[in-house]
Design a protein around this motif. Sequence first.
Motif, PDB file in Angstrom:
ATOM      1  N   CYS A 142       0.831  -1.206   0.000  1.00  0.00           N
ATOM      2  CA  CYS A 142       0.000   0.000   0.000  1.00  0.00           C
ATOM      3  C   CYS A 142       0.867   1.258   0.000  1.00  0.00           C
ATOM      4  O   CYS A 142       0.825   2.073   0.912  1.00  0.00           O
ATOM      5  N   LEU A 143       1.644   1.401  -1.043  1.00  0.00           N
ATOM      6  CA  LEU A 143       2.514   2.563  -1.146  1.00  0.00           C
ATOM      7  C   LEU A 143       2.712   2.960  -2.601  1.00  0.00           C
ATOM      8  O   LEU A 143       2.459   2.193  -3.515  1.00  0.00           O
ATOM      9  N   SER A 144       3.167   4.197  -2.773  1.00  0.00           N
ATOM     10  CA  SER A 144       3.564   4.715  -4.067  1.00  0.00           C
ATOM     11  C   SER A 144       4.981   5.246  -3.947  1.00  0.00           C
ATOM     12  O   SER A 144       5.535   5.322  -2.844  1.00  0.00           O
ATOM     13  N   LEU A 145       5.564   5.628  -5.074  1.00  0.00           N
ATOM     14  CA  LEU A 145       6.926   6.124  -5.096  1.00  0.00           C
ATOM     15  C   LEU A 145       6.977   7.451  -5.838  1.00  0.00           C
ATOM     16  O   LEU A 145       6.177   7.713  -6.733  1.00  0.00           O
ATOM     17  N   ALA A 146       7.938   8.274  -5.454  1.00  0.00           N
ATOM     18  CA  ALA A 146       8.235   9.510  -6.174  1.00  0.00           C
ATOM     19  C   ALA A 146       9.722   9.523  -6.480  1.00  0.00           C
ATOM     20  O   ALA A 146      10.530   9.065  -5.670  1.00  0.00           O
ATOM     21  N   PHE A 147      10.079  10.015  -7.664  1.00  0.00           N
ATOM     22  CA  PHE A 147      11.504  10.150  -7.958  1.00  0.00           C
ATOM     23  C   PHE A 147      11.739  11.342  -8.875  1.00  0.00           C
ATOM     24  O   PHE A 147      10.823  11.819  -9.558  1.00  0.00           O
ATOM     25  N   TYR A 198      -7.299  10.078  -8.378  1.00  0.00           N
ATOM     26  CA  TYR A 198      -6.053  10.106  -7.604  1.00  0.00           C
ATOM     27  C   TYR A 198      -6.372  10.345  -6.128  1.00  0.00           C
ATOM     28  O   TYR A 198      -7.258  11.145  -5.797  1.00  0.00           O
ATOM     29  N   ASP A 199      -5.654   9.645  -5.249  1.00  0.00           N
ATOM     30  CA  ASP A 199      -5.916   9.802  -3.818  1.00  0.00           C
ATOM     31  C   ASP A 199      -4.907  10.732  -3.132  1.00  0.00           C
ATOM     32  O   ASP A 199      -4.963  10.919  -1.917  1.00  0.00           O
ATOM     33  N   ARG A 200      -3.972  11.286  -3.885  1.00  0.00           N
ATOM     34  CA  ARG A 200      -3.104  12.359  -3.407  1.00  0.00           C
ATOM     35  C   ARG A 200      -2.984  13.382  -4.521  1.00  0.00           C
ATOM     36  O   ARG A 200      -2.740  13.035  -5.672  1.00  0.00           O
ATOM     37  N   GLY A 229       0.819   4.464   2.284  1.00  0.00           N
ATOM     38  CA  GLY A 229      -0.618   4.676   2.365  1.00  0.00           C
ATOM     39  C   GLY A 229      -1.207   5.397   1.168  1.00  0.00           C
ATOM     40  O   GLY A 229      -2.359   5.817   1.205  1.00  0.00           O
ATOM     41  N   VAL A 230      -0.429   5.527   0.093  1.00  0.00           N
ATOM     42  CA  VAL A 230      -0.882   6.243  -1.100  1.00  0.00           C
ATOM     43  C   VAL A 230      -0.980   5.246  -2.251  1.00  0.00           C
ATOM     44  O   VAL A 230      -0.034   4.513  -2.523  1.00  0.00           O
ATOM     45  N   ARG A 231      -2.117   5.232  -2.929  1.00  0.00           N
ATOM     46  CA  ARG A 231      -2.285   4.309  -4.054  1.00  0.00           C
ATOM     47  C   ARG A 231      -1.957   4.966  -5.394  1.00  0.00           C
ATOM     48  O   ARG A 231      -1.283   4.388  -6.238  1.00  0.00           O
ATOM     49  N   ARG A 232      -2.410   6.208  -5.581  1.00  0.00           N
ATOM     50  CA  ARG A 232      -2.234   6.851  -6.894  1.00  0.00           C
ATOM     51  C   ARG A 232      -2.045   8.361  -6.714  1.00  0.00           C
ATOM     52  O   ARG A 232      -3.009   9.104  -6.602  1.00  0.00           O
ATOM     53  N   PRO A 233      -0.812   8.847  -6.713  1.00  0.00           N
ATOM     54  CA  PRO A 233      -0.563  10.275  -6.497  1.00  0.00           C
ATOM     55  C   PRO A 233      -0.470  11.073  -7.792  1.00  0.00           C
ATOM     56  O   PRO A 233      -0.129  10.542  -8.850  1.00  0.00           O
ATOM     57  N   MET A 234      -0.749  12.370  -7.673  1.00  0.00           N
ATOM     58  CA  MET A 234      -0.563  13.315  -8.766  1.00  0.00           C
ATOM     59  C   MET A 234      -0.071  14.637  -8.174  1.00  0.00           C
ATOM     60  O   MET A 234      -0.062  14.827  -6.954  1.00  0.00           O
TER      61      MET A 234
END
Length: 353
Positions: free
Chosen positions: A26-31, A94-96, A327-332
């Motif tokens: 239950c996570l997303s990534l940023a790079f 998107y959830d973020r 805790g993030v599924r789909r960020p934008m």
Amino acid sequence: MNQSDTSARLEFSPSRQFPNWLAEHCLSLAFTTYQAGKLFLVGLQPDGRLSLFERTLNRCLGLWSDAQSLYLSTLYQLWKFENLLESAQTHDGYDRCFVPRVGWVTGDLDAHDLALDATGRPVFVNTLFSCLATVSETHSFAPLWQPPFISRLAAEDRCHLNGLAMQDGRPAWVTAISQTNIADGWREQRRSGGCVVEVASGEVVLGGLSMPHSPRWYRERLWLHNSGSGEFGYADIEAGRFVPVAFCPGYLRGLAFWGDFAVAGLSKPRRDRAFAGLALQERLEREGVGARCGLVVIDLKRGDVVHWLRIEGEVIEELYDVSVLPGVRRPMAIGFVSDEVRRMLSVDGPQSL
């Protein structure tokens, strides 16, 4: 991926279980990629396929996030983005939704790693001036600390200070390519002049490294990349040695942790003198493989690369930093060019006069 002029010339290839790993934890990534000036947010679409969202930010390098706030160092600014969605709320699926809220104009400091201290103050590696710094309301930056081998603050990139590890809300260790004290002196020390410096004492606790990056304190260990040799590992500070855990086929930069896993960024070394003559290239030739660009997930218990996200195409060959968004599924994120930023309005709680 949102529409952009680069998406048609890029190919993202995940390993078979990479999307499942994101879903399971239950996570997303940023790079970030400073080469193309992009922030990428990696999550999952409702059908389980990867969601890849990008925003353009000129020469974005350092990245810090707690999944609610997101900080970025860019060419001449440091930005704070804030999520405006409440729990269980979505925006276009998107959830973020990270919206730019605060920007500090620093000038071109070549700011690398950044983090927040225990007071919520941004602390960043000011590579141009070979120091740790924070933002200022009246100046480009306020210096906080410099290595003892740097005699004075000068816009000379003397040792290529780059990495920052925090412990208990305070800067604890930094990495540098060398201990040189002359302008651009680090370039002659790339193969074995790298070091880890303890901030509190100013002591060099680890030397003989090859272009080290991304020190991070996790589970009572100081982890880092020995980038010039393509090795991820940790510092045995008492013995004064680097302990390799995994070899990765690329120039390592960017490091984040989740559970028993490390997430690291891989780059293809540039075809210039700064990357020539490194042990990484010798190892790649010996293994008969080329350098790769993308993200790798490393099992800390076994040292195996268990998942990855490959990036193909000449548009992006170098990454810098990576962050886990739990805790993030789909960020934008909202950018600055379209009208969308005008319409993203939110109201804070009432304040007293």
